[in-house]
Scaffold this motif. Structure first.
Motif, PDB file in Angstrom:
ATOM      1  N   CYS A 116      65.510 -54.714 -17.629  1.00  9.92           N
ATOM      2  CA  CYS A 116      66.613 -54.552 -16.668  1.00  9.92           C
ATOM      3  C   CYS A 116      67.548 -53.420 -17.077  1.00  9.92           C
ATOM      4  O   CYS A 116      67.994 -52.645 -16.222  1.00  9.92           O
ATOM      5  CB  CYS A 116      67.392 -55.853 -16.518  1.00  9.92           C
ATOM      6  N   LEU A 119      65.867 -50.100 -16.283  1.00  8.32           N
ATOM      7  CA  LEU A 119      65.870 -49.846 -14.840  1.00  8.32           C
ATOM      8  C   LEU A 119      67.272 -49.467 -14.345  1.00  8.32           C
ATOM      9  O   LEU A 119      67.415 -48.585 -13.494  1.00  8.32           O
ATOM     10  CB  LEU A 119      65.348 -51.071 -14.088  1.00  8.32           C
ATOM     11  N   ALA A 120      68.294 -50.111 -14.900  1.00  6.58           N
ATOM     12  CA  ALA A 120      69.670 -49.809 -14.498  1.00  6.58           C
ATOM     13  C   ALA A 120      70.113 -48.440 -14.995  1.00  6.58           C
ATOM     14  O   ALA A 120      70.693 -47.651 -14.236  1.00  6.58           O
ATOM     15  CB  ALA A 120      70.625 -50.885 -15.024  1.00  6.58           C
ATOM     16  N   THR A 153      70.436 -50.998  -8.829  1.00  7.97           N
ATOM     17  CA  THR A 153      71.124 -50.964 -10.120  1.00  7.97           C
ATOM     18  C   THR A 153      71.984 -52.207 -10.285  1.00  7.97           C
ATOM     19  O   THR A 153      72.041 -52.798 -11.354  1.00  7.97           O
ATOM     20  CB  THR A 153      71.968 -49.678 -10.258  1.00  7.97           C
ATOM     21  N   TRP A 188      69.644 -54.970 -11.239  1.00  8.89           N
ATOM     22  CA  TRP A 188      69.179 -54.880 -12.629  1.00  8.89           C
ATOM     23  C   TRP A 188      70.272 -55.351 -13.581  1.00  8.89           C
ATOM     24  O   TRP A 188      69.983 -55.994 -14.592  1.00  8.89           O
ATOM     25  CB  TRP A 188      68.737 -53.464 -12.981  1.00  8.89           C
ATOM     26  N   ARG A 189      71.517 -55.031 -13.257  1.00  8.91           N
ATOM     27  CA  ARG A 189      72.630 -55.483 -14.099  1.00  8.91           C
ATOM     28  C   ARG A 189      72.768 -57.008 -14.040  1.00  8.91           C
ATOM     29  O   ARG A 189      73.032 -57.663 -15.053  1.00  8.91           O
ATOM     30  CB  ARG A 189      73.923 -54.795 -13.677  1.00  8.91           C
ATOM     31  N   CYS A 243      66.025 -64.454 -15.404  1.00  6.52           N
ATOM     32  CA  CYS A 243      66.290 -63.101 -14.920  1.00  6.52           C
ATOM     33  C   CYS A 243      65.766 -62.925 -13.496  1.00  6.52           C
ATOM     34  O   CYS A 243      66.488 -62.473 -12.598  1.00  6.52           O
ATOM     35  CB  CYS A 243      65.623 -62.111 -15.872  1.00  6.52           C
ATOM     36  N   VAL A 283      67.854 -62.397  -9.735  1.00 10.61           N
ATOM     37  CA  VAL A 283      67.620 -61.243  -8.849  1.00 10.61           C
ATOM     38  C   VAL A 283      67.153 -61.724  -7.472  1.00 10.61           C
ATOM     39  O   VAL A 283      67.648 -61.254  -6.441  1.00 10.61           O
ATOM     40  CB  VAL A 283      66.603 -60.267  -9.491  1.00 10.61           C
TER      41      VAL A 283
END
Length: 183
Positions: free
Chosen positions: A32, A35-36, A46, A49-50, A168, A172
């Motif tokens: 993550c 990716l962020a 973003t 991902w955060r 996670c 999301v």
């Protein structure tokens, strides 16, 4: 540690972790973060991902705290699959004391993530819910499969990776569903 050893619930190597354990436990967060940092998917992604980053650590902290408090102070431990009373330290066992402590740890870390600007106030709730669902799933996996015939590969580290990844991914997905539902 002496109390846990006397009760037979101490982890191998006196609880010391090897570098591989750290890498496995942080894999979802690292993905993550990568990716962020590189903005994969643009600003909207973003944020996701955060959220996944914070949720993965909420899941890990909740799991660790609930396990340690449950082993040390749990009065009665149950298997989540059939609510049978079992000894502390049994794979998949939960206690009220450990569950409450893990929940509070997740809330605390999610709030810190919010205060640091990583997630929004509504996302705090998403992180907490996702971490608790993932930890329930980990208890089910632990009691149903870990150490059983055909699943010898499913050790504590593997179950932790699954648990943290579920926390996670759930966060999301929950955020995406809520965003689509609000439109």
């Amino acid at each position: 540690m002496a109390q846990k050893e006397a009760q037979g619930v101490a982890e191998k190597r006196k609880g010391r972790r090897e570098p591989g354990s750290l890498i496995r436990s942080s894999a979802a967060a690292c993905v993550c973060a990568f990716l962020a940092v590189y903005g994969v998917g643009g600003e909207a992604f973003t944020r996701l991902w955060r959220l996944g980053f914070v949720a993965s650590f909420c899941t890990k902290l909740s799991d660790t705290v609930s396990s340690e408090i449950g082993k040390a102070y749990g009065k009665t431990t149950y298997l989540v699959t059939d609510f049978r009373i079992v000894l502390r330290g049994t794979e998949g066992a939960v206690s009220l004391e450990g569950t409450v402590a893990g929940f509070l740890a997740s809330v605390l870390l999610a709030c810190i993530g919010c205060l640091l600007g990583e997630i929004s106030v509504p996302e705090v709730l998403i992180c907490v819910i996702a971490s608790q669902i993932a930890n329930l799933g980990e208890s089910i996996i632990g009691s149903s499969f870990q150490g059983k015939e055909g699943f010898r590969w499913l050790n504590n580290d593997a179950v932790n990776v699954i648990n943290i990844s579920i926390g996670c991914i759930l966060a999301v997905l929950m955020q995406q569903i809520l965003q689509n539902w609000q439109m």
